[in-house]
Enzyme design. Structure first.
Site, mmCIF file in Angstrom:
data_model
loop_
_atom_site.group_PDB
_atom_site.id
_atom_site.type_symbol
_atom_site.label_atom_id
_atom_site.label_comp_id
_atom_site.label_asym_id
_atom_site.label_seq_id
_atom_site.Cartn_x
_atom_site.Cartn_y
_atom_site.Cartn_z
ATOM 1 N N ASP A 1 0.862 -1.397 0.127
ATOM 2 C CA ASP A 1 -0.028 -0.055 -0.010
ATOM 3 C C ASP A 1 0.751 1.453 0.031
ATOM 4 O O ASP A 1 2.162 1.134 0.332
ATOM 5 C CB ASP A 1 -0.986 0.015 1.121
ATOM 6 C CG ASP A 1 -0.344 -0.550 2.352
ATOM 7 O OD1 ASP A 1 0.849 -0.464 2.673
ATOM 8 O OD2 ASP A 1 -0.956 -1.052 3.395
ATOM 9 N N ASN B 1 -8.020 -3.071 13.920
ATOM 10 C CA ASN B 1 -9.472 -3.321 13.460
ATOM 11 C C ASN B 1 -9.411 -4.611 12.659
ATOM 12 O O ASN B 1 -10.362 -4.811 11.830
ATOM 13 C CB ASN B 1 -9.994 -2.277 12.661
ATOM 14 C CG ASN B 1 -9.358 -1.664 11.668
ATOM 15 O OD1 ASN B 1 -8.331 -2.570 11.097
ATOM 16 N ND2 ASN B 1 -9.819 -0.587 10.873
ATOM 17 N N HIS C 1 -7.665 -4.986 9.691
ATOM 18 C CA HIS C 1 -7.513 -4.730 8.305
ATOM 19 C C HIS C 1 -5.934 -5.356 7.852
ATOM 20 O O HIS C 1 -5.098 -5.692 8.672
ATOM 21 C CB HIS C 1 -7.456 -3.211 7.814
ATOM 22 C CG HIS C 1 -6.002 -2.512 8.580
ATOM 23 N ND1 HIS C 1 -6.396 -0.997 8.759
ATOM 24 C CD2 HIS C 1 -4.701 -2.743 8.556
ATOM 25 C CE1 HIS C 1 -5.136 -0.775 9.230
ATOM 26 N NE2 HIS C 1 -4.147 -1.462 9.105
ATOM 27 N N GLU D 1 -10.017 -2.230 4.847
ATOM 28 C CA GLU D 1 -10.469 -2.138 6.057
ATOM 29 C C GLU D 1 -11.756 -2.677 6.119
ATOM 30 O O GLU D 1 -12.305 -3.540 5.305
ATOM 31 C CB GLU D 1 -11.165 -0.390 6.066
ATOM 32 C CG GLU D 1 -9.931 0.558 6.115
ATOM 33 C CD GLU D 1 -9.262 0.729 7.310
ATOM 34 O OE1 GLU D 1 -9.310 -0.219 7.966
ATOM 35 O OE2 GLU D 1 -8.656 1.909 7.449
HETATM 36 C C1 F6R Z 1 1.340 -1.524 6.176
HETATM 37 C C2 F6R Z 1 -0.003 -2.499 6.045
HETATM 38 C C3 F6R Z 1 -0.772 -2.471 7.425
HETATM 39 C C4 F6R Z 1 -0.098 -2.583 8.561
HETATM 40 C C5 F6R Z 1 -1.039 -2.470 9.903
HETATM 41 C C6 F6R Z 1 -0.310 -2.672 11.126
HETATM 42 O O1 F6R Z 1 1.937 -1.750 4.818
HETATM 43 O O2 F6R Z 1 -0.398 -2.685 5.226
HETATM 44 O O3 F6R Z 1 -1.894 -3.315 7.204
HETATM 45 O O4 F6R Z 1 0.435 -3.807 8.549
HETATM 46 O O5 F6R Z 1 -1.809 -1.257 9.729
HETATM 47 O O6 F6R Z 1 0.594 -1.656 11.357
HETATM 48 P P1 F6R Z 1 1.427 -1.633 12.540
HETATM 49 O O7 F6R Z 1 2.559 -2.689 12.226
HETATM 50 O O8 F6R Z 1 2.142 -0.304 12.514
HETATM 51 O O9 F6R Z 1 0.946 -1.847 13.728
#
Ligand code: F6R
Length: 274
Positions: free
Chosen positions: A87, A156, A158, A163
């Protein structure tokens, strides 16, 4: 005309593997980093032109740090591998310090001898975003598909920026980030900088097409969603429950993220390891 392979829900509605067998508990985040780093190195050694799916976020920082350390010590040749990131924020140029392109450069790309032309991230400044998303999907397919996809998980549930409520057949698309995600990610945007409202993300479809998936969840802040994963069937309301339909997906937890696992799950894990 590019054709996608058959959709993964052709796997029967039942689980592809026993959900409990997908869970692996490690003492702490650094032992997970060590484990994932070794797996990456083995993959690259056995297939130097492997295609990897990469994630960003706090969870991945120790993973990349360990990988860089081990890869350097081994003089691992990474110049033939291809990568696709999950992303990127819409509106941030690649050289913006909070873009995911900058994150990847900071934590991984600049440290080893990658071939920059093989490293792919969505372009947050693309003029025609829907067209860019279609091209990103097509590029993954043209590369032969992702061999190993790394994932973190949002509080959440994702994965990527898919989402809650995202259809499981979604392809790469633009997403309005949920309030929860923007609050969670505000820790990376100090001062007056505002978390962008939208992002480009690989879809659930592209993620599930990876031949192998490793999701890492560390820290107390992930304990509640991990316990929800155990308590719920596959549901679009908790995106990462879809991994229960993947035949080669693993979820690696540290003790803190595993701290709210239902007793029944702990017991069946113990029974399996006995
Ligand atoms: C990032 C991504 C997100 C993160 C998720 C957890 O490229 O795709 O799904 O893996 O938001 O983020 P952290 O590791 O910062 O808790």
């Amino acid at each position: 005309m590019l054709r996608f392979p058959p959709f993964f829900t052709e796997v029967p509605l039942s689980y592809a593997q026993a959900p409990t067998s997908m869970l692996h508990i490690f003492p702490d985040a650094s032992s997970i980093a060590d484990h994932v780093s070794r797996s990456l190195i083995e993959k690259i050694q056995s297939k130097p032109d492997v295609v990897l799916g990469l994630a960003t976020g706090g969870t991945m920082e120790p993973v990349y740090a360990r990988f860089v350390e081990q890869a350097r010590a081994l003089r691992l040749d990474v110049c033939r591998l291809t990568s696709f990131n999950l992303d990127e924020y819409v509106g941030l140029p690649a050289d913006h310090p909070k873009s995911y392109a900058a994150y990847m450069n900071e934590h991984l790309f600049r440290h080893l001898g990658f071939d920059a032309s093989r490293l792919h991230l969505p372009d947050g400044l693309a003029q025609d975003l829907p067209q860019h998303c279609r091209e990103y999907s097509a590029r993954i397919l043209q590369s032969g598909g992702i061999e190993l996809q790394l994932l973190g998980v949002g509080g959440n549930g994702h994965i990527g920026f898919n989402e809650p409520g995202t259809p499981f057949d979604s392809r790469c698309h633009v997403v309005e980030l949920s309030e929860r995600t923007r609050i969670d990610n505000s820790r990376f945007f100090e001062g007056n900088a505002v978390v962008p409202a939208s992002a480009i993300t690989m879809g659930m479809y592209e993620i599930m097409q990876a031949r192998e998936i490793v999701l890492v969840a560390t820290g107390e802040s992930k304990a509640e969603i991990v316990s929800q994963w155990c308590r719920n069937d596959v549901t679009e309301a908790i995106p990462f429950t879809v991994l229960k339909r993947h035949a080669r997906a693993k979820i690696l937890l540290d003790e803190a993220a595993a701290s709210l696992l239902p007793d029944s799950v702990r017991q069946s894990m113990l029974a399996m390891s006995a």
